[in-house]
Design an enzyme around this catalytic site. Sequence first.
Site, PDB file in Angstrom:
ATOM      1  N   ARG A  85       0.934  -1.185  -0.445  1.00 42.64           N
ATOM      2  CA  ARG A  85      -0.307   0.224   0.115  1.00 42.64           C
ATOM      3  C   ARG A  85       0.860   1.171   0.359  1.00 42.64           C
ATOM      4  O   ARG A  85       1.100   1.307   0.920  1.00 42.64           O
ATOM      5  CB  ARG A  85      -0.927   0.141   0.825  1.00 42.64           C
ATOM      6  N   HIS A  95      -6.820   0.833  -6.462  1.00 41.39           N
ATOM      7  CA  HIS A  95      -7.488  -0.757  -5.103  1.00 41.39           C
ATOM      8  C   HIS A  95      -8.288  -1.340  -5.592  1.00 41.39           C
ATOM      9  O   HIS A  95      -9.653  -1.326  -5.479  1.00 41.39           O
ATOM     10  CB  HIS A  95      -8.364   0.682  -4.525  1.00 41.39           C
ATOM     11  N   GLN A 129      -9.525  -3.691  -3.599  1.00 38.34           N
ATOM     12  CA  GLN A 129     -11.062  -3.428  -3.069  1.00 38.34           C
ATOM     13  C   GLN A 129     -12.396  -4.031  -4.291  1.00 38.34           C
ATOM     14  O   GLN A 129     -13.413  -4.041  -4.611  1.00 38.34           O
ATOM     15  CB  GLN A 129     -10.916  -1.974  -3.145  1.00 38.34           C
ATOM     16  N   ASP A 156     -17.511   6.580  -1.215  1.00 45.31           N
ATOM     17  CA  ASP A 156     -15.775   6.751  -0.864  1.00 45.31           C
ATOM     18  C   ASP A 156     -16.155   7.995   0.676  1.00 45.31           C
ATOM     19  O   ASP A 156     -16.835   8.560  -0.161  1.00 45.31           O
ATOM     20  CB  ASP A 156     -15.159   5.756  -1.175  1.00 45.31           C
ATOM     21  N   CYS A 171     -16.479   0.864   0.627  1.00 47.67           N
ATOM     22  CA  CYS A 171     -15.004  -0.189   0.497  1.00 47.67           C
ATOM     23  C   CYS A 171     -14.788   0.689   2.052  1.00 47.67           C
ATOM     24  O   CYS A 171     -13.924  -0.664   2.510  1.00 47.67           O
ATOM     25  CB  CYS A 171     -14.000   0.815  -0.004  1.00 47.67           C
ATOM     26  N   ARG A 214     -13.146  -8.877   0.698  1.00 47.25           N
ATOM     27  CA  ARG A 214     -11.896  -8.915  -0.277  1.00 47.25           C
ATOM     28  C   ARG A 214     -11.057 -10.056   0.100  1.00 47.25           C
ATOM     29  O   ARG A 214      -9.830 -10.280  -0.646  1.00 47.25           O
ATOM     30  CB  ARG A 214     -11.335  -7.770   1.654  1.00 47.25           C
TER      31      ARG A 214
HETATM   32  N1   CP Z   1     -11.027  -0.927   1.668  1.00 50.77           N
HETATM   33  C1   CP Z   1     -10.131  -0.149   2.583  1.00 50.77           C
HETATM   34  O1   CP Z   1      -9.198  -0.811   2.107  1.00 50.77           O
HETATM   35  O2   CP Z   1      -9.888  -0.714   3.840  1.00 50.77           O
HETATM   36  P1   CP Z   1      -8.551  -0.268   5.424  1.00 50.77           P
HETATM   37  O3   CP Z   1      -8.218   1.119   4.945  1.00 50.77           O
HETATM   38  O4   CP Z   1      -9.109  -0.500   6.227  1.00 50.77           O
HETATM   39  O5   CP Z   1      -7.603  -1.600   4.468  1.00 50.77           O
HETATM   40  N1  NVA Z   2     -10.017   6.004  -1.561  1.00 50.85           N
HETATM   41  C1  NVA Z   2      -9.414   5.967  -0.012  1.00 50.85           C
HETATM   42  C2  NVA Z   2      -9.754   4.447   0.180  1.00 50.85           C
HETATM   43  C3  NVA Z   2      -9.256   3.993   1.820  1.00 50.85           C
HETATM   44  C4  NVA Z   2      -9.741   2.421   1.914  1.00 50.85           C
HETATM   45  C5  NVA Z   2      -8.061   5.978   0.440  1.00 50.85           C
HETATM   46  O1  NVA Z   2      -7.552   6.205  -0.357  1.00 50.85           O
HETATM   47  O2  NVA Z   2      -8.424   6.891   1.492  1.00 50.85           O
END
Ligand code: CP
Ligand code: NVA
Length: 304
Positions: free
Chosen positions: A103, A130, A133, A224, A263, A291
Amino acid sequence: MSKLTQLLCLAELDQQQLSALLDLALDIKQSPNNYRHALQGRSIALLFEKPSLRTRVSFDVGIHKLGGHSVYLDLQNGAMGERESVEDFGSNLACWTDAIVARVYSQKTLVRLALSSKKPVINALSDIYHPCQALADLLTLKEQYGDISQVHLAYVGDGNNVCQSLMLGAAIMGMDLTVVTPQGFGPDAHVLLKAQEIAQRSGAKLTLSQHVSSAAGADAIYTDTWLSMGTRSDPALITEIFSPYQINTAVMQRLAVKHFMHCLPAHRGHEVTSEVLDSEHSLALQQAENRMHAQNAVLVSLFS
Ligand code: CP
Ligand code: NVA
């Protein structure tokens, strides 16, 4: 069908591969025992430059259920490349691990990791995408509706990483996707072009709009956070711009939409009200559960 070698972006998959991944995810969900040795003897690095609940836990637990072992690296006090270069990070990790889940702040970091490690890299969220997701979201829609090419999904909110992966996934699967964002907050032009190219081949319908009313009649509305991790905007200004895009009971009823998707994490009272998020129409926890199954399908595919 060509073999999966990494997952930096859903556009790496064709319809047959994506469809097969979703079928595999369903099978892993239904018959987990059949896959309990799939990652035996494999070690997988989990690198996180940003916070996470769902992604971190679902990968860690999922890898364990497949008989593998994960190593978590907390990089939240600094992006990769500060103590040593991203390339040195990748080449060293490749000495001990079989795959890297990351990430990151920048999609470019994933590409550099993949090149330097020569091991499969899985995108666990970047500034642009993502994919894990979106895989879980498509799996959730498949469970609800069966043939997802017949589904009309409406995404309402910020044209961010989650939205952009949904656009690619919907385009590949031939879905009908309406993306509703405030002016100036639409999806990235390159991602849009890519999704439109794919949609032309698959027969998917991608519609962009600035009006929530464009989501009328969709099977599900997805939203989101209005402010993604790593985005430096004034929260008060963002709230003012996005308030008309909140998903609440009145909006769900006015648009005659059955399902709600998110998400998570959710910002209750901002992009969605608790009434909608906690309602029987919300698929958010099914998405969260999926997930793990979707990611496990990716891992099984990488090593089978
Ligand atoms: N939806 C998602 O990726 O959640 P987290 O940021 O908690 O991993
Ligand atoms: N769009 C959000 C998704 C979190 C899972 C972010 O990038 O923070």
